[in-house]
Design a protein around this motif. Sequence first.
Motif, short mmCIF file in Angstrom:
data_model
loop_
_atom_site.label_atom_id
_atom_site.label_comp_id
_atom_site.label_asym_id
_atom_site.label_seq_id
_atom_site.Cartn_x
_atom_site.Cartn_y
_atom_site.Cartn_z
N ASP A 128 0.82 -1.21 0.00
CA ASP A 128 0.00 0.00 0.00
C ASP A 128 0.85 1.27 0.00
OD1 ASP A 128 -2.38 -1.34 -0.10
OD2 ASP A 128 -2.86 -1.11 2.02
N ARG A 131 1.65 3.74 -3.15
CA ARG A 131 0.85 4.85 -3.67
C ARG A 131 1.47 6.20 -3.32
NH1 ARG A 131 -2.21 2.99 0.74
NH2 ARG A 131 -2.85 4.57 2.27
N TYR A 132 2.40 6.23 -2.37
CA TYR A 132 3.09 7.46 -2.01
C TYR A 132 4.45 7.58 -2.69
CZ TYR A 132 -0.22 6.95 1.87
OH TYR A 132 -1.35 6.77 2.63
N GLU A 153 4.03 -1.91 -9.70
CA GLU A 153 2.98 -2.27 -8.74
C GLU A 153 3.53 -3.04 -7.55
OE1 GLU A 153 -0.02 -4.41 -10.81
OE2 GLU A 153 -0.78 -2.64 -11.88
N GLU A 191 -3.36 13.05 1.40
CA GLU A 191 -4.38 12.00 1.29
C GLU A 191 -5.30 12.02 2.50
OE1 GLU A 191 -4.24 7.41 0.06
OE2 GLU A 191 -3.47 7.78 2.07
N SER A 206 -6.64 5.24 3.60
CA SER A 206 -7.04 4.38 2.50
C SER A 206 -8.47 3.88 2.69
CB SER A 206 -6.09 3.19 2.36
OG SER A 206 -6.05 2.44 3.55
#
Length: 225
Positions: A128, A131-132, A153, A191, A206
Amino acid sequence: MFTGIIEEIGTLRRVYRQGKAMMLTVGARKVLEDVALGDSIAVNGVCLTVVAFDSESFTADVMPETFRQTNLGELASRSRVNLERAMGAKKRFGGHIVQGHVDTTGRITSRIPEENAVVFTVEPEDKDVLRYVLPRGSIAIDGISLTVIRVTEREFAVSIIPHTLAETVLADKGAGEQVNLETDILGKYVERLLTFRKGDEGGSASHNAKKGGLTEAFLAENGFL
C-alpha cells in the motif's frame, strides 16, 4: 525531524532484548558532539530517544511497536547502523523531510552496478505504501534520503552515487536483506486531509478514501466552490 543526510555510521555495542522490547547501545562520535538526554537520533531511519550516553556511545529504548515495524529487531552486536541527529534550526536542508517514523520494511530484490552508480530495487512488505512513491520523488531507505527512479505495482528502484554508498550501511547490503522505508510525508498528509470525514476519526486514509474520497459536494461544503 531529520533530513535523510547520514552523519556517520555507528556500531552496535550491546543489544538487550526482553520480548519485543529492546535497549540498544550504539558506538558513535560525531552525533555525540552536542548530545543531551532526551535528544532524538535516527538509527537506520528510526527516531530513537537518548536515555544515556558517554563519550563513546549512547543508549536508546526500542518499544514493541517500533520493533514490529522496523528492521531493528534484526540487529546484532557489531552491526553497523546509519546515524543522524535531529535537524537544527540553522542546518542546511540537504535531503527531504524525514520524521524517523518508518512506514514499513522492504526487501532488496536486486543490486546492479550502472556506470558510476548502483541501482537498488526494493519490494515493500506493505504494498500500500507504493501509492506514495513516484518517479523523481523522495524516499528514505534506512534513513537515507534518496530519489526514486522508477516504480511498479510491486517495487521501486533508486540509484546510489559512490559517496552515498561509501558513507552509509547500504554498502553492506544486497539482495534479500531488509531495510526500513519511510515515504514522503507530503503525500500521506494530503491523502488524509482529502479523504477525512467526520465520524471517521479512527479510520485509515485508504479506508476513508474508499468511502467517497474528494468530491464536488465535499469541495462546496468546505468553501472551495
